[in-house]
Scaffold this motif. Sequence first.
Motif, PDB file in Angstrom:
ATOM      1  N   PHE A  64      17.693  -0.084 -14.999  1.00 43.94           N
ATOM      2  CA  PHE A  64      16.637  -1.087 -16.103  1.00 43.94           C
ATOM      3  C   PHE A  64      15.231  -0.106 -16.039  1.00 43.94           C
ATOM      4  N   LEU A  65      14.729   0.425 -15.143  1.00 49.81           N
ATOM      5  CA  LEU A  65      13.313   1.271 -15.064  1.00 49.81           C
ATOM      6  C   LEU A  65      13.601   2.361 -15.884  1.00 49.81           C
ATOM      7  N   ASN A  66      14.591   2.869 -15.937  1.00 48.43           N
ATOM      8  CA  ASN A  66      14.918   4.335 -16.527  1.00 48.43           C
ATOM      9  C   ASN A  66      15.441   3.896 -18.081  1.00 48.43           C
ATOM     10  N   LYS A  90      22.318  -5.182 -20.443  1.00 47.66           N
ATOM     11  CA  LYS A  90      21.041  -5.400 -19.771  1.00 47.66           C
ATOM     12  C   LYS A  90      20.810  -6.926 -20.163  1.00 47.66           C
ATOM     13  N   GLU A  91      21.209  -7.596 -20.944  1.00 46.22           N
ATOM     14  CA  GLU A  91      20.936  -9.191 -20.690  1.00 46.22           C
ATOM     15  C   GLU A  91      21.857  -9.743 -19.703  1.00 46.22           C
ATOM     16  N   ALA A  92      22.971  -9.056 -19.356  1.00 46.00           N
ATOM     17  CA  ALA A  92      23.857  -9.692 -18.440  1.00 46.00           C
ATOM     18  C   ALA A  92      23.307  -9.571 -16.948  1.00 46.00           C
ATOM     19  N   PHE A  93      22.376  -8.284 -16.924  1.00 50.37           N
ATOM     20  CA  PHE A  93      21.721  -7.997 -15.625  1.00 50.37           C
ATOM     21  C   PHE A  93      20.724  -8.908 -15.322  1.00 50.37           C
ATOM     22  N   TYR A 133      15.976  -9.181 -10.361  1.00 51.63           N
ATOM     23  CA  TYR A 133      15.075  -9.428 -11.426  1.00 51.63           C
ATOM     24  C   TYR A 133      14.271 -10.507 -11.556  1.00 51.63           C
ATOM     25  N   SER A 134      14.680 -11.743 -11.126  1.00 51.09           N
ATOM     26  CA  SER A 134      13.757 -12.847 -11.057  1.00 51.09           C
ATOM     27  C   SER A 134      12.721 -12.689 -10.043  1.00 51.09           C
TER      28      SER A 134
END
Length: 313
Positions: A16-18, A27-30, A37-38
């Motif tokens: 995500f960060l990279n 990405k949305e599923a993650f 993430y929360s």
Amino acid sequence: MTIVMEENKPNNIKKFLNFEFSSEEEKEAFIESSETYSEYKDIIELFENVKSVDYDKDGALEKLDHARLKPSVNKKRVIPWQKKWLPMYVAATVVLFVSVVLFNIKNNLEHHTLAGEFTQISLPDASKVWLNAKSDIAYNKKWEKSRAIDLKGEAYFEVAKGETFTVKTPQGTVTVLGTKFNVKQRHTSFEVYCYEGRVSVMYNGKETILSANNFFNSKALDKHIQTTTSVAAKPHWIEKMSVFENTSINDVVSDISIQYDVEFNMNNNLNKDLKYTGSYHYDDALETVLNILCESLDLKYVKKGKSIYLNKK
């Protein structure tokens, strides 16, 4: 802090960060399924907004590359550590910066007033603050650890007894244990008025102790400690009034500008040593205030929008 990643997804935060997700769907599923993430949502989203850090990698490393390791005898390629790790270092620095900013935002409380406004604030220890127009204060939520306030502008304090209470301004610092006092910091002026008890004023590295009905004025040429003959329980501005006693014209128009959100322009021929004695109420119309001021000092004014032009009659 230990970050617990979801099972079978140890690299998701790194990806995500990279910005390495293969698709928006991944990405949305993650984002929807990730507890991690929360937990770190604020920092991750701020980092996402950074996108990428612009830097001249070749220029910054030009001199360092001259000293890079030569290939070994077996011709194995040696990657300079600077090129390998610098992007990750920059990314880590951004994350650290964002974390510090978020920490300060979440742990500070701030109060602001606009022109013509003032407000009253109750602090966690039952101390009270009245904040005058166009002023700002900030203090830490963990008030019990340090009773300290940053002030820009003017405020009146009624301090509950307890540990040391400190008011810091860009020009000086006031320290008390429990008392009533007013602090005014405007432009190059710094004033402290003690209504009850004793206060310590630190200005230009020198400490001055004030007792009740004494006040400190940084503009005083002969001595900073002065005594007033007018005994009041609180500053007049808390009652929505400004009272002047032989006050310079500069200080008077500065006060009016703060309450009415206007800007004064004084003609070069105007005597800047003029002194004014009088008062006005904040509910008075601006024109009424200006008429009384000009009549007292034999002046005239022209109003254009928010600009007031003062001149001799």
